[in-house]
Design a protein around this motif. Structure first.
Motif, PDB file in Angstrom:
ATOM      1  N   ASP A   1       0.993  -1.268   0.021  1.00 47.73           N
ATOM      2  CA  ASP A   1       0.094  -0.043  -0.054  1.00 47.73           C
ATOM      3  C   ASP A   1       0.969   1.254  -0.007  1.00 47.73           C
ATOM      4  OD1 ASP A   1      -2.473  -1.303  -0.320  1.00 47.73           O
ATOM      5  OD2 ASP A   1      -2.659  -1.509   2.004  1.00 47.73           O
ATOM      6  N   TYR A   2       2.020   1.246  -0.753  1.00 46.28           N
ATOM      7  CA  TYR A   2       2.910   2.473  -0.914  1.00 46.28           C
ATOM      8  C   TYR A   2       3.144   2.891   0.447  1.00 46.28           C
ATOM      9  CZ  TYR A   2       0.908   1.554  -5.191  1.00 46.28           C
ATOM     10  OH  TYR A   2       0.275   0.689  -6.495  1.00 46.28           O
TER      11      TYR A   2
ATOM     12  N   ARG B   1      -1.293   7.634   7.035  1.00 49.54           N
ATOM     13  CA  ARG B   1      -2.671   8.405   7.392  1.00 49.54           C
ATOM     14  C   ARG B   1      -2.420   9.671   8.242  1.00 49.54           C
ATOM     15  NH1 ARG B   1      -5.636   7.500   3.169  1.00 49.54           N
ATOM     16  NH2 ARG B   1      -6.226   5.176   2.960  1.00 49.54           N
ATOM     17  N   ALA B   2      -1.184   9.379   9.484  1.00 51.24           N
ATOM     18  CA  ALA B   2      -1.125  10.541  10.156  1.00 51.24           C
ATOM     19  C   ALA B   2      -0.390  11.584   9.220  1.00 51.24           C
ATOM     20  CB  ALA B   2      -0.139   9.974  11.367  1.00 51.24           C
ATOM     21  N   ALA B   3       0.451  11.334   8.639  1.00 52.96           N
ATOM     22  CA  ALA B   3       0.974  12.398   7.599  1.00 52.96           C
ATOM     23  C   ALA B   3       0.117  12.895   6.834  1.00 52.96           C
ATOM     24  CB  ALA B   3       2.122  11.606   6.973  1.00 52.96           C
TER      25      ALA B   3
ATOM     26  N   LYS C   1      -1.273  16.982   7.116  1.00 54.61           N
ATOM     27  CA  LYS C   1      -0.824  17.610   6.002  1.00 54.61           C
ATOM     28  C   LYS C   1       0.646  17.870   5.587  1.00 54.61           C
ATOM     29  CE  LYS C   1      -4.933  20.691   5.960  1.00 54.61           C
ATOM     30  NZ  LYS C   1      -5.548  22.074   5.851  1.00 54.61           N
ATOM     31  N   LYS C   2       1.442  16.583   6.076  1.00 54.50           N
ATOM     32  CA  LYS C   2       2.800  16.485   5.630  1.00 54.50           C
ATOM     33  C   LYS C   2       2.611  16.080   4.065  1.00 54.50           C
ATOM     34  CE  LYS C   2       4.713  15.854  10.094  1.00 54.50           C
ATOM     35  NZ  LYS C   2       4.635  15.064  11.221  1.00 54.50           N
ATOM     36  N   THR C   3       1.830  15.204   3.871  1.00 50.84           N
ATOM     37  CA  THR C   3       1.652  14.712   2.442  1.00 50.84           C
ATOM     38  C   THR C   3      -0.081  14.746   2.239  1.00 50.84           C
ATOM     39  OG1 THR C   3       1.211  12.347   3.114  1.00 50.84           O
ATOM     40  CG2 THR C   3       3.537  13.121   2.571  1.00 50.84           C
ATOM     41  N   PHE C   4      -0.342  15.055   0.841  1.00 52.11           N
ATOM     42  CA  PHE C   4      -1.609  15.284   0.741  1.00 52.11           C
ATOM     43  C   PHE C   4      -2.547  13.876   0.382  1.00 52.11           C
ATOM     44  CE2 PHE C   4      -5.074  16.619  -2.570  1.00 52.11           C
ATOM     45  CZ  PHE C   4      -5.552  17.692  -1.568  1.00 52.11           C
TER      46      PHE C   4
END
Ligand code: FES
Ligand SMILES: [Fe+2]
Length: 384
Positions: free
Chosen positions: A274-275, A279-281, A285-288
């Motif tokens: 799953d790459y 989800r926390a990031a 908003k550390k990643t979209f």
């Protein structure tokens, strides 16, 4: 090495004189994979009964038949010409009488110190991957929290300000000698435009413009079979060597490159894990998307569409006009080739097209602005 290209199973090898061979994988005798072969004295020998082939696929030794029988001479595996250019081995799989000249993309012509090339497996149809590269709108969403702090794609502040100032850019696809350039236009004040021009060079190359003096970027999407492709990712600079930091960032899988499982071309983050979604990031908003890294984000999202997206179910909108035009051109080109015409995108002059960005007065036409920036990008990339 086993190499699958356009659905054909091949073996690539370098003979003892250094010649490149790209021949069909299976022995003409009883079909053993020559991947098990012995690479010896200018040929590859099948380990089952010892038939031996040279780089052209010709059988050069057939131990169990007397030479006078002539059987050996008549045995030849399919082979394709291959050359080495810019650190990459290029093969030509078309009809022998239509073989094109050597590749003339700008990154293949710069000194080795000016470029970095990586390769990864992508588990989707090549067109799905390529359409992602031609769709610049997705950067503002998918890559939103990742691009600005990436060392390799680090934007110069003026470009970033212009990108953020107009969130509703206009997309202008324009047919070019080797394919298409997809220009994205943003307003700068009331009298200028910031253009970013991505080049699509048929059939499977895309190049995007730099931000300030950062490297230029590009991809080649090479079909393995209908459901998989090799994604080659290229950083280069026409005017200077890449810095140690840029090279190191690419090597460690940052920017458009991805970290690979040691000794393979398979991304560490892939669909089986799953790459490594976080989800926390994503929430913070550390990643979209929750997926780390621009290259992995592209792969994850494009593979999630299925190996071949069902395009009868999609809803294209005005910002997809570059994609629409790309598909039309590809279908026209396929029909033309079926009628016997030469495929587009092979003229060396057309392959040299450069992706550019520039700020120009509104009254300057797009073709004029592109021509000016291609001649001297340094003057126009950052005029905000
Ligand atoms: S199968 Fe290759 S030599 Fe017999
Ligand atoms: Fe992307």
């Amino acid at each position: 090495m086993r190499v699958k290209l356009l659905g054909e199973c091949l073996i690539a090898f370098r003979d003892t004189k250094g010649g490149l061979g790209l021949i069909e994988e299976f022995c003409a005798h009883r079909g053993v994979s020559l991947w098990f072969g012995r690479n010896e004295e200018n040929g590859i020998r099948c380990p089952y009964h010892g038939w031996k082939y040279d780089v052209t696929g010709q059988c050069v030794d057939l131990p169990s038949e007397p030479e006078e029988s002539g059987v050996r001479k008549g045995i030849r595996l399919k082979s394709y010409p291959a050359i080495e250019c810019a650190g990459v081995i290029w093969a030509y799989l078309g009809p022998a009488d239509k073989k094109p000249e050597e590749p003339a993309y700008e990154w293949t012509r710069v000194p080795p110190a000016h470029r970095y090339v990586s390769k990864r497996l992508q588990e989707s149809n090549y067109l799905q991957a390529m359409e992602g590269a031609l769709d610049s709108i997705h950067s503002g969403f998918l890559h939103r929290h990742s691009v600005a702090d990436d060392p390799l794609l680090k934007r110069d502040p003026s470009s970033l300000a212009m990108l953020l100032a107009d969130r509703h850019p206009k997309i202008v696809p324009t047919v070019s000698p080797a394919g298409l350039y997809v220009a994205t236009r943003r307003d700068v004040g009331t009298d200028r435009y910031y253009w970013r021009v991505t080049q699509w060079l048929m059939p499977c190359f895309s190049f995007f413009p730099p931000y300030g003096d950062n490297p230029y970027g590009g991809h080649a999407f090479v079909p393995i079979d209908d459901g998989r492709c090799w994604t080659f990712s290229i950083d280069y600079h026409p005017g200077r060597a890449l810095t140690g930091a840029e090279r190191e960032a690419a090597h460690s899988g940052r920017g458009i490159h991805v970290p690979l499982i040691e000794g393979s071309f398979i991304p560490v983050a892939n669909k089986r894990n799953d790459y490594l979604i976080d989800r926390a990031a994503q929430k913070a908003k550390k990643t979209f998307s929750g997926v780390l890294g621009v290259g992995v984000q592209d792969a994850a999202i494009q593979e999630s569409m299925g190996t071949i997206q069902d395009r009868t179910r999609e809803h294209l909108v005005s910002s997809d006009n570059g994609i629409v035009k790309t598909r039309r051109l590809l279908m026209d080109a396929a029909s033309a080739v079926a009628r016997g015409d030469a495929p587009p995108g092979l003229a060396p002059a057309a392959q040299g097209a450069r992706a550019v960005s520039m700020v120009v007065p509104r009254q300057m036409s797009l073709p004029d602005a592109v021509a000016m920036a291609q001649k001297d990008p340094a003057k126009t990339v950052s005029a905000a």
